[in-house]
Design an enzyme around this catalytic site. Structure first.
Site, PDB file in Angstrom:
ATOM      1  N   TYR A 279     -10.337   0.289  11.041  1.00 27.96           N
ATOM      2  CA  TYR A 279     -11.626   0.654  10.430  1.00 27.96           C
ATOM      3  C   TYR A 279     -12.060  -0.301   9.334  1.00 27.96           C
ATOM      4  CZ  TYR A 279      -8.140   3.251   7.664  1.00 27.96           C
ATOM      5  OH  TYR A 279      -7.036   3.625   6.950  1.00 27.96           O
ATOM      6  N   LYS A 280     -11.290  -1.356   9.127  1.00 28.04           N
ATOM      7  CA  LYS A 280     -11.678  -2.340   8.120  1.00 28.04           C
ATOM      8  C   LYS A 280     -12.403  -3.494   8.827  1.00 28.04           C
ATOM      9  CE  LYS A 280      -7.630  -1.046   5.343  1.00 28.04           C
ATOM     10  NZ  LYS A 280      -8.275  -0.309   4.252  1.00 28.04           N
TER      11      LYS A 280
ATOM     12  N   ARG B  92     -12.490  -4.789  -6.587  1.00 31.91           N
ATOM     13  CA  ARG B  92     -12.060  -5.385  -5.327  1.00 31.91           C
ATOM     14  C   ARG B  92     -13.292  -5.666  -4.475  1.00 31.91           C
ATOM     15  NH1 ARG B  92      -8.114  -2.546  -0.895  1.00 31.91           N
ATOM     16  NH2 ARG B  92     -10.044  -1.398  -0.576  1.00 31.91           N
TER      17      ARG B  92
ATOM     18  N   PHE C  41       0.874  -1.160   0.000  1.00 28.70           N
ATOM     19  CA  PHE C  41       0.000   0.000   0.000  1.00 28.70           C
ATOM     20  C   PHE C  41       0.921   1.223   0.000  1.00 28.70           C
ATOM     21  CE2 PHE C  41      -2.703   3.249   1.928  1.00 28.70           C
ATOM     22  CZ  PHE C  41      -3.810   3.132   1.115  1.00 28.70           C
TER      23      PHE C  41
ATOM     24  N   ASP D  35       2.553  -5.049   8.484  1.00 28.96           N
ATOM     25  CA  ASP D  35       1.356  -4.209   8.389  1.00 28.96           C
ATOM     26  C   ASP D  35       0.158  -5.149   8.278  1.00 28.96           C
ATOM     27  OD1 ASP D  35      -0.847  -2.785   7.447  1.00 28.96           O
ATOM     28  OD2 ASP D  35       0.386  -1.360   6.338  1.00 28.96           O
TER      29      ASP D  35
END
Lengths: 398, 398
Positions: free
Chosen positions: B223-224, B372, B129, B198
């Site tokens: 938050y995922k 996605r 990312f 990560d």
């Protein structure tokens, strides 16, 4: 002193003449005298409904769509533009996000890089709020500079061709002393150094004039006089003319010129946006945005005038109610050297503050011997001030 | 394909047998098929009331007292301990706060300092990312190291006595590929390097086993799959045996051994606390704390089993519904290489995703050609999966 009519009558007159008095109704307050707004501002009355909407509708119903549709993505710069007039900045120079400490780090590393390789010293206010000093030491270590703590009064003499940047607090968190931002900024510039200011204890209580005085970088929190809520995100100001040279040590994807390009190479966004880092904490941030509505129609000059009247009156009431010699004010008497708080040195200050709080007068205790009272002009009145000083006198006499 | 009975019937059977199906009622959901929980998790149903209490009672009524009385001050480590079992960590090793980007910075500079002066290279996942790569470059620059981007497969060969640290993503944000954390961590250790992971796209979706596999430092967002809310604070894990050597580049006052001593000299707190920086963003943080209640009684192993069943079934349904050649899965077929998302390469993917969203199937588009779809086992069911694939087939056929 047994005759208490005089200060009480004066408070009544002052409250009656106070143009800002109606603003108190914009906050949730009870019969406590809240003189800790310089630590955590009171809750603006409309904020709970706004936060509920953010949670239930924006997050709950719209979910991921809110990044666009509810303006989440642009919140850091939009809210920065709401803070800007309160600190004397034109739009496009402030972004909100991260803690004050993290913003001090961005500002100082950015300042050192602007100053160039031949300047190897970083000056920092030796009486600063500790986190500024700790972070300044880290910034100096990582950029190979020497950190030199000096008192603000010594800054002009300490500046030299070696100085990369100076970090100063606008108002000292302990004593409430207001430092001379225009003169110290000009002195830094005369030495070719970058001037970085911490506005935590001034923004929202008095005029700052960032643009007018040519401040280079500034940071501040939003949970004190800006009433943004506990741990509300801090902000970073980068003067427009320096933005192209601002080289952040925290170049997260939110500061990329094309954040959704997901490109492996970093290219900084133009303008204030390059002060952003990662995904913004939306709930805290939008609570702050709502809280800023209380400033609608409020002039910072009027706030400053009331702030000085409140602290003057508090000092008068302390003189009237507290037997001489029991407390000593650390806050300068001169208006031009005073922020919006009064610090009283007092033996056993920790105990005294506990007893004040038990009697409905909330200030705070700062190690080792300081009673700290903050005066938020938006919701503190003169009767509050009179009561605080009276209770202090009773507690100290008892 | 016109006969749709087979996948639909299969979905019904799978949903009926799904032990986790009742968890869906813990979330606010509508008739949308929400396959974007890998970007922003859905709202847990009890969170709005908890946030309202934080705002109205804790902030509004108790104000400054809440730092003690409502447990605000200890929230970063308390909530860290709630996340710990979800990532296979014993208590006392995780603190919550700041963004993922800021935590990547703390972890990498900390890792380089642990590794010592004779190791001058920092390896980073070249397909990472973007923010991880940008921050890694900044960490390398500030610590005088060379950043070397390599694909995760090349990491074992790239490791050497020069390697200070390796930063890897547990699950690739784009393809959904799950990297071999135990083997890559062991390889880093064999070379004497520090392993930093990560977990943004794995925590809450599959077992991580931080302690078991000897990971040194790790970061992740909340938050995922952890459903903490938009921009909820991230976390930092520092393995217990390394905590004394963790030397943070962001030593804010919250990480001080005696934060209210307000001492000019910095002394790091013991344990995980030294990963803290400034004042925590309480509203976002306590929303996250409430959100973590949905994990009550849920086993991560069961979540992983359902996640694999969901992605398997999605790939089967895509085969059944989408004419051959229109999409290509970038997500590995092997379970041991798959996270909890499916990425499909598809021409005009941006347009296709817009049409899917218009028809109530929410995934996201990743530049330049990726659809996605994230599968959150706590609230996505097999009928959702069947519908998503069916609508995708219709959109691509239409």
């Amino acid at each position: 002193m047994s005759d208490t009519t005089e200060p009480a009558a004066a408070a009544k007159r002052l409250d009656a003449a106070d143009e800002l008095a109606p603003l108190r109704s914009r906050f949730v307050l009870d019969d406590v005298v809240y003189l800790d707004g310089n630590s955590l501002g009171a809750l603006p009355a409309h904020v709970p409904d706004r936060v509920a909407d953010v949670v239930r509708r924006q997050w709950g119903d719209l979910r991921i769509r809110s990044w666009d549709e509810s303006g989440w993505w642009t919140a850091p710069e939009r809210i920065g533009d709401r803070i800007a007039p309160l600190v004397g900045a034109a739009a496009g120079q402030i972004v909100v996000g991260d803690s004050t400490s993290v913003n001090v780090f961005k500002a100082l590393v950015g300042a050192v890089r602007m100053a160039g390789d031949d300047r190897d010293e970083l000056l920092v206010d030796a009486t600063t709020f500790p986190t500024d000093g700790y972070i300044a030491r880290s910034a100096a270590r990582l950029t190979g500079r020497t950190l030199r703590p000096v008192s603000p009064a010594e800054v002009p003499a300490a500046l030299s061709a070696r100085t990369a940047a100076v970090l100063l607090n606008h108002v000292d968190y302990r004593t409430g002393r207001l430092h001379d931002l225009p003169a110290l900024t000009a002195a830094a510039h005369a030495a070719g150094a970058v001037a970085v200011w911490d506005l935590c204890h001034s923004a929202g209580a008095l005029p700052v004039g960032l643009d007018e005085h040519g401040v280079d970088l500034a940071v501040g929190c939003t949970y004190k006089y800006l009433n943004g809520g506990p741990g509300a995100p801090a902000y970073l100001y980068v003067r427009r003319s320096l933005q192209d040279r601002f080289d952040s040590p925290l170049p997260g994807w939110n500061s990329h010129a094309e954040p959704f390009g997901m490109r492996p190479d970093y290219e900084a966004a133009p303008g204030a946006l390059r002060g952003r880092v990662g995904t913004p904490d939306i709930l805290s941030m939008l609570a702050l945005e709502a809280a800023l509505d209380v400033w609608e129609g409020v002039s910072v000059a009027a706030v400053r005038a009331k702030s000085l009247a409140l602290t003057d009156f508090f000092l008068e009431c302390v003189t009237a109610y507290v037997p001489q010699g029991l407390v000593e004010s650390l806050t300068p008497a001169a208006h031009e050297e005073r922020g919006s708080q009064v610090a009283l040195r007092c033996p056993a200050a920790g105990d005294v503050m506990e007893r004040l709080i038990a009697r409905g007068v909330v200030g705070d205790f700062r190690h080792p011997d300081v009673l700290r009272f903050g005066f938020t002009p938006l919701y503190v009145g003169f009767a509050d001030v009179e009561r605080a000083a009276r209770v202090l006198g009773e507690v100290l006499a008892g």
